[in-house]
Design an enzyme around this catalytic site. Sequence first.
Site, PDB file in Angstrom:
ATOM      1  N   GLU A 180      -6.479   6.628  -1.161  1.00  0.00           N
ATOM      2  CA  GLU A 180      -6.392   5.458  -0.278  1.00  0.00           C
ATOM      3  C   GLU A 180      -6.940   4.226  -0.986  1.00  0.00           C
ATOM      4  O   GLU A 180      -6.418   3.121  -0.832  1.00  0.00           O
ATOM      5  CB  GLU A 180      -7.157   5.703   1.027  1.00  0.00           C
ATOM      6  CG  GLU A 180      -6.540   6.754   1.934  1.00  0.00           C
ATOM      7  CD  GLU A 180      -5.080   6.482   2.278  1.00  0.00           C
ATOM      8  OE1 GLU A 180      -4.673   5.304   2.329  1.00  0.00           O
ATOM      9  OE2 GLU A 180      -4.332   7.454   2.480  1.00  0.00           O
ATOM     10  N   HIS A 192       0.790   4.254  -2.850  1.00  0.00           N
ATOM     11  CA  HIS A 192       1.034   5.705  -2.842  1.00  0.00           C
ATOM     12  C   HIS A 192       2.277   6.069  -3.661  1.00  0.00           C
ATOM     13  O   HIS A 192       2.389   7.189  -4.152  1.00  0.00           O
ATOM     14  CB  HIS A 192       1.207   6.212  -1.409  1.00  0.00           C
ATOM     15  CG  HIS A 192      -0.044   6.147  -0.591  1.00  0.00           C
ATOM     16  ND1 HIS A 192      -1.273   6.548  -1.074  1.00  0.00           N
ATOM     17  CD2 HIS A 192      -0.263   5.729   0.685  1.00  0.00           C
ATOM     18  CE1 HIS A 192      -2.189   6.382  -0.132  1.00  0.00           C
ATOM     19  NE2 HIS A 192      -1.606   5.887   0.936  1.00  0.00           N
ATOM     20  N   HIS A 206       0.840  -1.214   0.000  1.00  0.00           N
ATOM     21  CA  HIS A 206       0.000   0.000   0.000  1.00  0.00           C
ATOM     22  C   HIS A 206       0.872   1.260   0.000  1.00  0.00           C
ATOM     23  O   HIS A 206       0.672   2.170  -0.807  1.00  0.00           O
ATOM     24  CB  HIS A 206      -0.905  -0.053   1.243  1.00  0.00           C
ATOM     25  CG  HIS A 206      -1.687   1.189   1.543  1.00  0.00           C
ATOM     26  ND1 HIS A 206      -3.066   1.217   1.525  1.00  0.00           N
ATOM     27  CD2 HIS A 206      -1.312   2.451   1.903  1.00  0.00           C
ATOM     28  CE1 HIS A 206      -3.488   2.431   1.846  1.00  0.00           C
ATOM     29  NE2 HIS A 206      -2.441   3.202   2.087  1.00  0.00           N
ATOM     30  N   GLU A 207       1.861   1.294   0.895  1.00  0.00           N
ATOM     31  CA  GLU A 207       2.682   2.507   1.018  1.00  0.00           C
ATOM     32  C   GLU A 207       3.667   2.654  -0.142  1.00  0.00           C
ATOM     33  O   GLU A 207       3.736   3.697  -0.785  1.00  0.00           O
ATOM     34  CB  GLU A 207       3.444   2.505   2.353  1.00  0.00           C
ATOM     35  CG  GLU A 207       2.575   2.454   3.600  1.00  0.00           C
ATOM     36  CD  GLU A 207       1.656   3.653   3.782  1.00  0.00           C
ATOM     37  OE1 GLU A 207       1.803   4.653   3.056  1.00  0.00           O
ATOM     38  OE2 GLU A 207       0.767   3.577   4.647  1.00  0.00           O
TER      39      GLU A 207
END
Length: 737
Positions: A508, A455, A450-451
């Site tokens: 997100e 992103h 996810h990070e």
Amino acid sequence: MADTQYILPNDIGVSSLDCREAFRLLSPTERLYAYHLSRAAWYGGLAVLLQTSPEAPYIYALLSRLFRAQDPDQLRQHALAEGLTEEEYQAFLVYAAGVYSNMGNYKSFGDTKFVPNLPKEKLERVILGSEAAQQHPEEVRGLWQTCGELMFSLEPRLRHLGLGKEGITTYFSGNCTMEDAKLAQDFLDSQNLSAYNTRLFKEVDGEGKPYYEVRLASVLGSEPSLDSEVTSKLKSYEFRGSPFQVTRGDYAPILQKVVEQLEKAKAYAANSHQGQMLAQYIESFTQGSIEAHKRGSRFWIQDKGPIVESYIGFIESYRDPFGSRGEFEGFVAVVNKAMSAKFERLVASAEQLLKELPWPPTFEKDKFLTPDFTSLDVLTFAGSGIPAGINIPNYDDLRQTEGFKNVSLGNVLAVAYATQREKLTFLEEDDKDLYILWKGPSFDVQVGLHELLGHGSGKLFVQDEKGAFNFDQETVINPETGEQIQSWYRSGETWDSKFSTIASSYEECRAESVGLYLCLHPQVLEIFGFEGADAEDVIYVNWLNMVRAGLLALEFYTPEAFNWRQAHMQARFVILRVLLEAGEGLVTITPTTGSDGRPDARVRLDRSKIRSVGKPALERFLRRLQVLKSTGDVAGGRALYEGYATVTDAPPECFLTLRDTVLLRKESRKLIVQPNTRLEGSDVQLLEYEASAAGLIRSFSERFPEDGPELEEILTQLATADARFWKGPSEAPSGQA
């Protein structure tokens, strides 16, 4: 008593953040660096009270006075003598712990107000008969008179954070509407000013003509300064027929204390990157300059793999109803070397893994900027809440050209992993044991993806102030339309300013989708040490956790206002909708009746269809998300995202009915007790507290030993100076929405 949506239950989970071992391994110099950065973070975190609600600073000051004069045990004796039951006193302790934890009286996760779960007149007796009231009768009575009503009020506009009639916010004066917010954003864009460290105050003259003040956060006010970067902007403007005035000095005395501690931390910096970073942060908070904060962030990105990691400033824009103003936060953490090694292996594979994402290479950054990715044990996290992972800085221009850092907060994740079987709602019995076994490892994988690759992926198509494009207009094709690129970001536009109210949640959702999509890649699971049947279980639990979270998300939807109050949870609901839409029995939600005779539900995920049905559905959705983001297509992005985020009672799912079931069976988010650091001579000591509401209160009572009363005075003075902007916070001034 109050509706359970608006109280924190007496049995709320409370956990302590464990960083004893991480702290023990620090050298004396590293401890001093961490100590001063922690002080800076805790001081700055007090600004969040002023960013949350008109009454929050007064509530904080009142609680701090109460518990400084009598600790929770001593106050308990007094409360019982005043006629409170044990349950009522515990409810008050939980409320106080909640205010400290959220830095205000609205939940940081969900933006819902919470009120004390005991009669107001009983709490009044405790407060006015307390030791604090004996010592300072006028001050304590004055604080209670200012915030007592608002502390308990649940009239509709005060139930949630929001703008205009939708809720309360102190990022904007009480008479501001969404139209004012849009006008102000256009004004800021026209002046190349960031909204991150601003608030907007609107006044209306006798003829009904509005006048706007954009106030920057800074130590300096109107004093002359050598710095032309900000001072040249401090003046009056006329914009689309409305007068604007740019001023500064918001939170000045609080930021003064932040700056003093950052100055002291400089003496213990490990290298020149840290020293220059701190110098720029000092400049930023002194002058009110986001450009200086960007320069500091540049040095921060270059400071690879430090032992003591930190970041501080006006960072995340989740709680601004418009989505572009940053809430103050500051964290200090220590690297966990064993877990960081896994993330470093993920970083080493990142360039290869980016190629697996379902969009053309032209939609990816021109050059992969190898980021830092570390697992950290948090020593201090000041602000309204503690995340499990972070990808920062949030400045688009830096992320596209300089890079970013990823951090996974290991000791925060450890708190999140701790799951009791009986509290696992909406899962089949045979899924529960598997879920408990693999939730932790699967979450490590999801946070990492996810990070770093969520992103950290994707390109924004930009035309700069000179008219130059960062993509080839002739050759780059939109894979959704087969045509050349029709839209992009113009100079001064950012993701947050353009996509505003949906920007946080949309991003997100993109990052969560990347995590689900890439966890299917065998190489990813090998990096984290999983193969064979274990790897399949990690994938299954990761996907199961997401669809369950999509159902739990309904708690954070407000049907009366048709809006979502939490960016991550809205994102998870959208993913649930995408996977339900894929059909073929991949995901099913079945209403049931629980063993207690009350409504319940079961979520099922067919693990045999994750790759054959789930992956293609996610691939199509993820490509659309990225293309609309890259091209700055706000209309297309809104249509797609808001379409999936719509909550109705249409069959077969009947989400509004399911929401009632979710509310019936919801579990409150845990409160986290953080340690303090104390300087004794030249030694820094770690002070730990028990995992209870009383322990959390004690940690705050001992957080500001030198200047607690002064800080309370500062907060109430700052709140009082602006109180007129929310007078009668329950209603906007007449004629204004």
